[in-house]
Design a protein around this motif. Structure first.
Motif, PDB file in Angstrom:
ATOM      1  N   ALA A  71       0.822  -1.219   0.000  1.00  0.00           N
ATOM      2  CA  ALA A  71       0.000   0.000   0.000  1.00  0.00           C
ATOM      3  C   ALA A  71       0.856   1.270   0.000  1.00  0.00           C
ATOM      4  N   LYS A  72       0.363   2.256  -0.746  1.00  0.00           N
ATOM      5  CA  LYS A  72       1.066   3.539  -0.853  1.00  0.00           C
ATOM      6  C   LYS A  72       0.317   4.685  -0.186  1.00  0.00           C
ATOM      7  N   ASP A  73      -0.958   4.473   0.157  1.00  0.00           N
ATOM      8  CA  ASP A  73      -1.734   5.524   0.805  1.00  0.00           C
ATOM      9  C   ASP A  73      -2.825   4.878   1.665  1.00  0.00           C
ATOM     10  N   THR A  74      -3.617   5.716   2.320  1.00  0.00           N
ATOM     11  CA  THR A  74      -4.619   5.200   3.253  1.00  0.00           C
ATOM     12  C   THR A  74      -5.642   4.305   2.555  1.00  0.00           C
ATOM     13  N   ILE A  75      -6.093   4.715   1.368  1.00  0.00           N
ATOM     14  CA  ILE A  75      -7.091   3.916   0.644  1.00  0.00           C
ATOM     15  C   ILE A  75      -6.554   2.533   0.334  1.00  0.00           C
ATOM     16  N   GLU A  76      -5.311   2.449  -0.144  1.00  0.00           N
ATOM     17  CA  GLU A  76      -4.724   1.141  -0.435  1.00  0.00           C
ATOM     18  C   GLU A  76      -4.485   0.351   0.849  1.00  0.00           C
ATOM     19  N   ASN A  77      -4.075   1.044   1.926  1.00  0.00           N
ATOM     20  CA  ASN A  77      -3.947   0.372   3.231  1.00  0.00           C
ATOM     21  C   ASN A  77      -5.224  -0.380   3.574  1.00  0.00           C
ATOM     22  N   LEU A  78      -6.351   0.312   3.435  1.00  0.00           N
ATOM     23  CA  LEU A  78      -7.645  -0.263   3.809  1.00  0.00           C
ATOM     24  C   LEU A  78      -8.064  -1.379   2.848  1.00  0.00           C
ATOM     25  N   LYS A  79      -7.967  -1.115   1.566  1.00  0.00           N
ATOM     26  CA  LYS A  79      -8.386  -2.111   0.565  1.00  0.00           C
ATOM     27  C   LYS A  79      -7.577  -3.389   0.671  1.00  0.00           C
ATOM     28  N   PHE A  80      -6.251  -3.253   0.622  1.00  0.00           N
ATOM     29  CA  PHE A  80      -5.383  -4.429   0.609  1.00  0.00           C
ATOM     30  C   PHE A  80      -5.485  -5.206   1.922  1.00  0.00           C
TER      31      PHE A  80
ATOM     32  N   LEU B 145     -13.820   7.705   7.922  1.00  0.00           N
ATOM     33  CA  LEU B 145     -14.632   8.171   6.800  1.00  0.00           C
ATOM     34  C   LEU B 145     -14.249   7.450   5.514  1.00  0.00           C
ATOM     35  N   ALA B 146     -12.939   7.236   5.323  1.00  0.00           N
ATOM     36  CA  ALA B 146     -12.466   6.536   4.122  1.00  0.00           C
ATOM     37  C   ALA B 146     -12.940   5.093   4.118  1.00  0.00           C
ATOM     38  N   ALA B 147     -12.899   4.432   5.282  1.00  0.00           N
ATOM     39  CA  ALA B 147     -13.367   3.042   5.367  1.00  0.00           C
ATOM     40  C   ALA B 147     -14.845   2.950   5.018  1.00  0.00           C
ATOM     41  N   ARG B 148     -15.622   3.914   5.476  1.00  0.00           N
ATOM     42  CA  ARG B 148     -17.059   3.902   5.160  1.00  0.00           C
ATOM     43  C   ARG B 148     -17.286   4.104   3.667  1.00  0.00           C
ATOM     44  N   SER B 149     -16.514   5.004   3.054  1.00  0.00           N
ATOM     45  CA  SER B 149     -16.679   5.260   1.617  1.00  0.00           C
ATOM     46  C   SER B 149     -16.338   4.020   0.790  1.00  0.00           C
ATOM     47  N   LEU B 150     -15.478   3.158   1.335  1.00  0.00           N
ATOM     48  CA  LEU B 150     -15.114   1.919   0.643  1.00  0.00           C
ATOM     49  C   LEU B 150     -16.075   0.775   0.955  1.00  0.00           C
ATOM     50  N   GLY B 151     -17.028   1.024   1.851  1.00  0.00           N
ATOM     51  CA  GLY B 151     -17.998  -0.008   2.206  1.00  0.00           C
ATOM     52  C   GLY B 151     -17.439  -1.075   3.122  1.00  0.00           C
ATOM     53  N   LEU B 152     -16.400  -0.748   3.897  1.00  0.00           N
ATOM     54  CA  LEU B 152     -15.774  -1.722   4.780  1.00  0.00           C
ATOM     55  C   LEU B 152     -16.412  -1.689   6.165  1.00  0.00           C
ATOM     56  N   ASP B 153     -16.493  -2.847   6.784  1.00  0.00           N
ATOM     57  CA  ASP B 153     -16.962  -2.936   8.164  1.00  0.00           C
ATOM     58  C   ASP B 153     -15.752  -2.663   9.047  1.00  0.00           C
ATOM     59  N   ALA B 154     -15.550  -1.396   9.390  1.00  0.00           N
ATOM     60  CA  ALA B 154     -14.335  -1.000  10.092  1.00  0.00           C
ATOM     61  C   ALA B 154     -14.615   0.159  11.039  1.00  0.00           C
ATOM     62  N   ARG B 155     -13.811   0.237  12.075  1.00  0.00           N
ATOM     63  CA  ARG B 155     -13.825   1.360  12.998  1.00  0.00           C
ATOM     64  C   ARG B 155     -12.397   1.856  13.167  1.00  0.00           C
ATOM     65  N   ALA B 156     -12.229   3.148  13.344  1.00  0.00           N
ATOM     66  CA  ALA B 156     -10.892   3.742  13.403  1.00  0.00           C
ATOM     67  C   ALA B 156     -10.557   4.184  14.821  1.00  0.00           C
ATOM     68  N   PHE B 157      -9.287   4.002  15.194  1.00  0.00           N
ATOM     69  CA  PHE B 157      -8.792   4.367  16.518  1.00  0.00           C
ATOM     70  C   PHE B 157      -7.495   5.158  16.350  1.00  0.00           C
ATOM     71  N   GLY B 158      -7.248   6.061  17.283  1.00  0.00           N
ATOM     72  CA  GLY B 158      -6.068   6.916  17.185  1.00  0.00           C
ATOM     73  C   GLY B 158      -5.011   6.582  18.216  1.00  0.00           C
ATOM     74  N   GLY B 159      -3.765   6.517  17.760  1.00  0.00           N
ATOM     75  CA  GLY B 159      -2.631   6.348  18.656  1.00  0.00           C
ATOM     76  C   GLY B 159      -2.089   7.691  19.088  1.00  0.00           C
ATOM     77  N   LYS B 160      -1.323   7.696  20.145  1.00  0.00           N
ATOM     78  CA  LYS B 160      -0.801   8.931  20.714  1.00  0.00           C
ATOM     79  C   LYS B 160       0.166   9.619  19.762  1.00  0.00           C
ATOM     80  N   THR B 161       0.008  10.950  19.655  1.00  0.00           N
ATOM     81  CA  THR B 161       0.876  11.775  18.822  1.00  0.00           C
ATOM     82  C   THR B 161       1.444  12.898  19.670  1.00  0.00           C
TER      83      THR B 161
END
Length: 344
Positions: free
Chosen positions: A242-251, A279-295
């Motif tokens: 994967a090269k970006d977030t969309i490919e991360n999710l798809k692959f 939001l990107a996962a929803r646009s791809l139709g994936l059953d996913a939830r997003a969580f954030g790590g410390k920055t």
């Protein structure tokens, strides 16, 4: 009795809208429409509670007056904080344009009111027009930013979870095959979620391809870190293209579904990026939830500004719809100014 009923009626309406928001959020927190509902709901609730408290404690109204009087000082502090953050970003992360967003935003926050005052001082119909359009455009942008900032905080603090099939950790740049503090924050959050999950334990998917300045794919470097933290090899699925977030999710989804057809993907990224990943996962139709790590705290302002502009770009239709009331006010104002100019 009628006055009591009419006084509490707005409160009952607000409670109804809050219940609707909670239902919609629990159903799917990745709907940007939730943010559109939450922002005015919070403002109206604050106004209602302030009015209610002021009625019960009359002297408390003075406190709200003082807070309102301090608004210009708060405004200046906010602008100064953005500029200071921009300087810190420049020193620590380099002078790339993306790292100077907070600095540029702080300067704009300071300069735009001065420009508006100078335009009004010219006392011409065209200067009034430009000042009015500038004010409404700034109000619209500030409202959008506040709306997304509020919802990103809620999204991060109140995750809506299902049964996980896998914890997918999104990659970020590595240095000499080693994870950076930014990427480590994502991986550690992924480990936390993995260990908190019930049996059967989810898979862990480190995802990320190889950049031009990297020794190996990010997914490989990340898997090595996870192994060092005690994750068994059979629990790891490495995604290295994967090269970006969309490919991360798809692959990652394709990889996981060959082993676990059912269950959510728990997508882990940096806290400032979690909302856009969801939001990107929803646009791809994936059953996913997003969580954030410390920055790191200094990194968040510029990073979230980048996310803000990216979300606006990805949801142009919704932004255009939200802009309609502001556009209507601008048109009405221009008509008034034009008529006034004709009568002068």
């Amino acid at each position: 009795m009628n006055s009591l009923y009419s006084g509490w009626l707005p409160g009952l309406v607000l409670v109804g809208f809050w219940l609707f928001f909670v239902h919609s959020y629990r159903k799917d927190p990745r709907r940007l429409g939730n943010a559109v509902l939450l922002f005015p709901l919070v403002l109206l609730s604050i106004a209602f509670l302030a009015d209610l408290v002021t009625d019960l404690v009359p002297g408390l109204g003075l406190v709200f007056v003082l807070v309102f009087a301090l608004a210009p000082l708060i405004y200046l502090i906010f602008a100064g904080a953005l500029i200071y953050n921009g300087v810190v970003m420049w020193r620590r992360e380099g002078s790339r344009v993306s790292n100077l967003l907070s600095f540029a935003s702080g300067v704009a926050v300071l300069v735009l009111p001065v420009v508006a005052i100078l335009l009004v001082a010219l006392n011409t119909w065209w200067s009034y027009t430009v000042a009015f359009v500038l004010f409404m455009s700034s109000a619209f942008t500030a409202s959008l930013f506040a709306m997304l900032l509020l919802y990103a905080w809620v999204h991060g603090k109140f995750p809506s979870m299902g049964q996980p099939a896998a914890v997918v950790v999104l990659g970020a740049r590595t240095i000499d095959g080693k994870v950076t503090p930014l990427l480590r924050g994502r991986l550690d959050r992924g480990l936390q979620l993995y260990r908190a999950a019930t049996e059967p334990k989810p898979l862990i998917v480190p995802t990320g391809g190889q950049g031009t300045d990297e020794l190996e794919p990010e997914g490989v470097s990340m898997s090595r870190y996870l192994s060092e933290q005690g994750i068994a090899e059979e629990q790891l699925l490495i995604e290295d293209r994967a090269k970006d977030t969309i490919e991360n999710l798809k692959f990652s989804d394709t990889l996981v579904r060959t082993h676990r057809p059912d269950g959510q993907l728990w997508v882990v990224t940096s806290d400032y990026h979690a909302l856009r990943a969801g939001l990107a996962a929803r646009s791809l139709g994936l059953d996913a939830r997003a969580f954030g790590g410390k920055t790191a705290a200094y990194y968040r302002p510029s990073a979230f500004l980048r996310e803000f502009f990216a979300i606006m770009r990805d949801h142009r239709v919704l932004v255009a719809l939200l802009a309609l009331p502001f556009a209507a006010v601008i048109v009405a104002g221009l008509m008034v100014l034009t008529n006034a100019a004709l009568w002068v």
